[in-house]
Motif scaffolding. Structure first.
Motif, PDB file in Angstrom:
ATOM      1  N   CYS A  83       0.809  -1.222   0.000  1.00 45.36           N
ATOM      2  CA  CYS A  83       0.000   0.000   0.000  1.00 45.36           C
ATOM      3  C   CYS A  83       0.840   1.267   0.000  1.00 45.36           C
ATOM      4  CB  CYS A  83      -0.944  -0.006   1.202  1.00 45.36           C
ATOM      5  SG  CYS A  83      -2.260  -1.242   1.068  1.00 45.36           S
ATOM      6  N   GLN A  84       2.173   1.136  -0.012  1.00 45.83           N
ATOM      7  CA  GLN A  84       3.014   2.323  -0.174  1.00 45.83           C
ATOM      8  C   GLN A  84       2.952   2.800  -1.623  1.00 45.83           C
ATOM      9  OE1 GLN A  84       4.732   3.806   2.342  1.00 45.83           O
ATOM     10  NE2 GLN A  84       3.985   2.260   3.790  1.00 45.83           N
ATOM     11  N   PRO A  85       2.918   4.110  -1.867  1.00 48.30           N
ATOM     12  CA  PRO A  85       2.893   4.603  -3.247  1.00 48.30           C
ATOM     13  C   PRO A  85       4.141   4.143  -3.999  1.00 48.30           C
ATOM     14  CG  PRO A  85       2.352   6.365  -1.712  1.00 48.30           C
ATOM     15  CD  PRO A  85       2.845   5.213  -0.888  1.00 48.30           C
ATOM     16  N   PRO A  86       4.002   3.696  -5.249  1.00 45.31           N
ATOM     17  CA  PRO A  86       5.185   3.276  -6.016  1.00 45.31           C
ATOM     18  C   PRO A  86       6.112   4.453  -6.272  1.00 45.31           C
ATOM     19  CG  PRO A  86       3.241   3.342  -7.422  1.00 45.31           C
ATOM     20  CD  PRO A  86       2.757   3.557  -6.014  1.00 45.31           C
ATOM     21  N   LEU A  87       7.410   4.147  -6.357  1.00 46.33           N
ATOM     22  CA  LEU A  87       8.382   5.213  -6.583  1.00 46.33           C
ATOM     23  C   LEU A  87       8.218   5.816  -7.970  1.00 46.33           C
ATOM     24  CD1 LEU A  87      11.558   3.564  -4.994  1.00 46.33           C
ATOM     25  CD2 LEU A  87       9.976   5.198  -3.966  1.00 46.33           C
ATOM     26  N   ALA A 154      -2.884  -3.335  -5.851  1.00 49.50           N
ATOM     27  CA  ALA A 154      -4.006  -2.927  -6.696  1.00 49.50           C
ATOM     28  C   ALA A 154      -4.883  -1.902  -5.990  1.00 49.50           C
ATOM     29  CB  ALA A 154      -4.821  -4.157  -7.088  1.00 49.50           C
ATOM     30  N   MET A 155      -5.140  -2.094  -4.717  1.00 51.72           N
ATOM     31  CA  MET A 155      -5.972  -1.138  -3.980  1.00 51.72           C
ATOM     32  C   MET A 155      -5.295   0.222  -3.894  1.00 51.72           C
ATOM     33  SD  MET A 155      -8.863  -2.515  -3.159  1.00 51.72           S
ATOM     34  CE  MET A 155      -8.753  -3.270  -4.781  1.00 51.72           C
ATOM     35  N   GLY A 225      -6.070  -1.048 -11.581  1.00 49.20           N
ATOM     36  CA  GLY A 225      -5.299   0.004 -10.931  1.00 49.20           C
ATOM     37  C   GLY A 225      -4.512   0.832 -11.925  1.00 49.20           C
ATOM     38  N   ARG A 226      -3.954   0.169 -12.939  1.00 48.27           N
ATOM     39  CA  ARG A 226      -3.233   0.898 -13.993  1.00 48.27           C
ATOM     40  C   ARG A 226      -4.181   1.819 -14.743  1.00 48.27           C
ATOM     41  NH1 ARG A 226      -1.626   3.193 -17.871  1.00 48.27           N
ATOM     42  NH2 ARG A 226       0.202   2.772 -19.154  1.00 48.27           N
ATOM     43  N   TRP A 227      -5.416   1.344 -15.021  1.00 45.40           N
ATOM     44  CA  TRP A 227      -6.396   2.192 -15.688  1.00 45.40           C
ATOM     45  C   TRP A 227      -6.781   3.373 -14.807  1.00 45.40           C
ATOM     46  CZ3 TRP A 227     -11.337   3.534 -14.252  1.00 45.40           C
ATOM     47  CH2 TRP A 227     -12.103   4.211 -15.223  1.00 45.40           C
TER      48      TRP A 227
END
Length: 595
Positions: A83-87, A154-155, A225-227
């Motif tokens: 759940c950490q934001p991706p870099l 995904a969440m 999630g990508r969408w």
């Protein structure tokens, strides 16, 4: 402008993705909370390994302790990191976050497995089963954890809020696993129990199918999630997002097809293996006779998980009134090839499997009658979480209640439990490399047409409720002051022999058997009874409750402990491979721990 070669394009994509994954792993290694949770999980695991067990620590029990005492820490880290934001705020960034979280989970499992192996070697009481460690840690608990991690990623991609994503992930994961029973609705592949004699064998189909189903579901959620990330970018809340390339598009469509196909297969197999509720006799049903003799001819095919039960039986009317009807209770797992007696069939209750016959003339008091039967038992459907596998590749254990028609269709304790003793004879066939054993004296053993055959016959009347076994058994025979003993045990469990003999001697001492009553047989059986709670500082218990599965007979007992006053020839003592005699009913169902 020159077009880039496809191989070079793939190489560049993989290099970029590997760099992003490395950055994510470096960022995860700098999270103090993850190290704290890992340390607490390792301490709890050590407490479980050192305090829950005594001196008998086989590999499958060690895996149960890992699930009970370490899985919770593993899941916390997976959710926190996922759940950490991706870099990198792009599609590859989401993929890198998913890969990195899965690799961190694999590293934690490797650490837990290394510690467990070290404790097992230090104890020196059980051989290492490295293939079982690999399948139990990575293909079982690991796959379940990866599904949780992918759900968290995904969440986060869909909601773009760290703490909200954690809450939603936890709610979905916990609510579906506690609120639903069907494998298509409980998010994530279940954690299947293991056995030292069979590994995850009976649950292998379920493990693979649910793994494919939920992996496909997670990939679709990641695509969603990508969408969602692209939609936010289009609204001006982030960097511009590129559309899915043809390769990523193919991956998503492949995942969708795999998800749909595996889901249909699971639905079909879970439906044909669903439990059937039993229904009692209707009011006014007549009394039923009792068996006085059983002559069985049973063939067990362990690899195909198939059993054929043929035989003849003599019944006697021990009541003071004539009996005009015979009612046979047939477990729903059995296919009736033939069931004949001197009467006409009135009908079959498809719900309960009750076969009703009207005799040509009533069976008078003390009069006898012959019955012939031919039954088939083939394991169908998925091995679910509500039934203990009985027909397995190694260590098959069935009772006469599973393979002989019961007289009467009443709900409740099986009639064999309280029935009068019978003359008993059984001819058992099994695969060439296995040994078959039941109650009675071994009359002869031979090999024929690629099968091993064993013929047993009781020297006197015995309880009709006895067990039948087949497995890769080694045999040890001993004569002690308490009596004569035969131990049928798994060859790698030699260090469990003393426990088995001690249990047999204890039974012989407090019963009427003793040295003048002949032989006591102790048979090791697979035990799929995992720790079904989250252990804390080594405190955990193994539950024994549950629902009875489709077509199952009542739970088996150690008859030596359960009926100490019976004079039985060569009584059988089923003995759990976990290291204790079954002097109480083992769980007829087994719901393993779930993520």
């Amino acid at each position: 402008m020159a077009t880039q070669h496809p191989k070079r394009h793939w190489l560049a994509v993989m290099q970029t993705l590997a760099a992003l994954v490395g950055n994510e792993i470096c960022a995860a290694s700098k999270q103090p909370a993850c190290w704290i949770v890992l340390g607490l999980g390792i301490a709890n695991l050590l407490a479980g390994l050192l305090l829950v067990t005594t001196d008998w620590l086989p590999t499958f029990v060690a895996l149960d302790i890992v699930c009970a005492n370490f899985a919770f820490a593993l899941w916390i880290v997976a959710v926190y990191l996922g759940c950490q934001p991706p870099l990198a705020r792009c599609g590859r960034g989401i993929a890198a976050k998913a890969f990195a979280t899965a690799l961190v989970a694999a590293a934690m499992l490797t650490a837990a497995g290394g510690i467990t192996v070290a404790v097992q070697l230090w104890r020196g009481t059980a051989p290492l089963d490295l293939p079982l460690y690999v399948s139990g840690l990575y293909a079982n608990l690991g796959v379940s954890t990866v599904h949780l991690a992918l759900l968290a990623v995904a969440m986060q991609a869909i909601l773009d809020r760290k703490w909200l994503s954690m809450g939603v992930t936890a709610i979905v994961w916990i609510a579906t696993n506690l609120g639903f029973d069907h494998p298509l609705l409980r998010f994530g592949a279940p954690i299947h129990p293991a056995s030292g004699m069979n590994g995850h064998g009976p649950f292998l189909g379920s493990l693979v199918a649910t793994g494919i189903y939920w992996t496909g579901c997670c990939i679709l959620l990641l695509a969603a999630g990508r969408w969602a990330a692209g939609w936010r970018s289009a609204k001006g809340r982030g960097p511009a997002q590129r559309s899915l390339g043809p390769n990523a598009f193919a991956v998503v469509w492949t995942a969708a097809v795999a998800w749909a196909v595996s889901g249909g297969w699971i639905f079909h197999n879970a439906s044909i293996g669903a439990p059937v509720e039993a229904v009692g006799n209707t009011p006014g049903d007549p009394p039923q006779p009792d068996y006085s003799r059983l002559d069985l001819d049973i063939v067990i095919s362990p690899l195909e998980r198939f059993l054929a039960s043929r035989g003849t039986a003599i019944v006697v009317n021990r009541h003071n009134v004539p009996i005009p009807n015979l009612h046979f209770g047939i477990p729903r797992a059995l296919e009736v090839v033939a069931l004949t007696t001197t009467g006409e069939m009135e009908g079959i209750d498809e719900t309960t499997g009750c076969h009703r016959y009207r005799l040509n003339r009533p069976l008078e008091p003390k009069e006898t009658l012959m019955i012939e039967f031919d039954l088939r038992w083939t394991v169908i459907g998925l091995a679910d979480m509500h039934s203990t596998p009985r027909l397995v590749e190694n260590g098959t254990i069935v009772s006469t209640a599973d393979v002989v028609p019961a007289l009467g269709c009443a709900i409740g304790p099986h009639p064999f439990r309280t029935a009068s003793p019978v003359a008993y004879r059984a001819r058992l066939g099994t695969s060439l490399d296995q040994v078959a054993v039941t109650a009675g004296t071994l009359v002869r053993a031979w090999k024929e047409n690629g099968w091993s055959f064993f013929e047993y016959e009781s020297q006197g009347p015995i309880s009709p409720f006895t067990t039948i076994h087949s497995g890769h058994y080694a045999i040890r025979r001993e004569v002690r002051d308490e009596g004569s003993f035969e131990v049928f045990y798994h060859p790698t469990h030699r260090k469990n022999l003393d426990r088995m003999l001690d249990a047999g001697r204890a039974i012989a001492k407090r019963s009427k058997w003793g040295a003048n009553q002949g032989l006591v047989r102790i048979v090791e059986i697979p035990d799929y009874q995992p720790f079904r709670c989250l252990g804390f500082l080594g405190i955990c218990r193994a539950e024994t409750g549950g629902r009875r599965g489709r077509g199952q007979a009542p739970p088996l007992r150690a008859y030596a402990a359960d009926r100490p006053d019976d004079k039985m020839a060569a009584p059988l003592l089923p003995y759990s491979e976990r290291g204790y005699p079954l002097n109480r009913p083992p769980p007829s169902e087994s719901t393993p721990p779930r993520a």
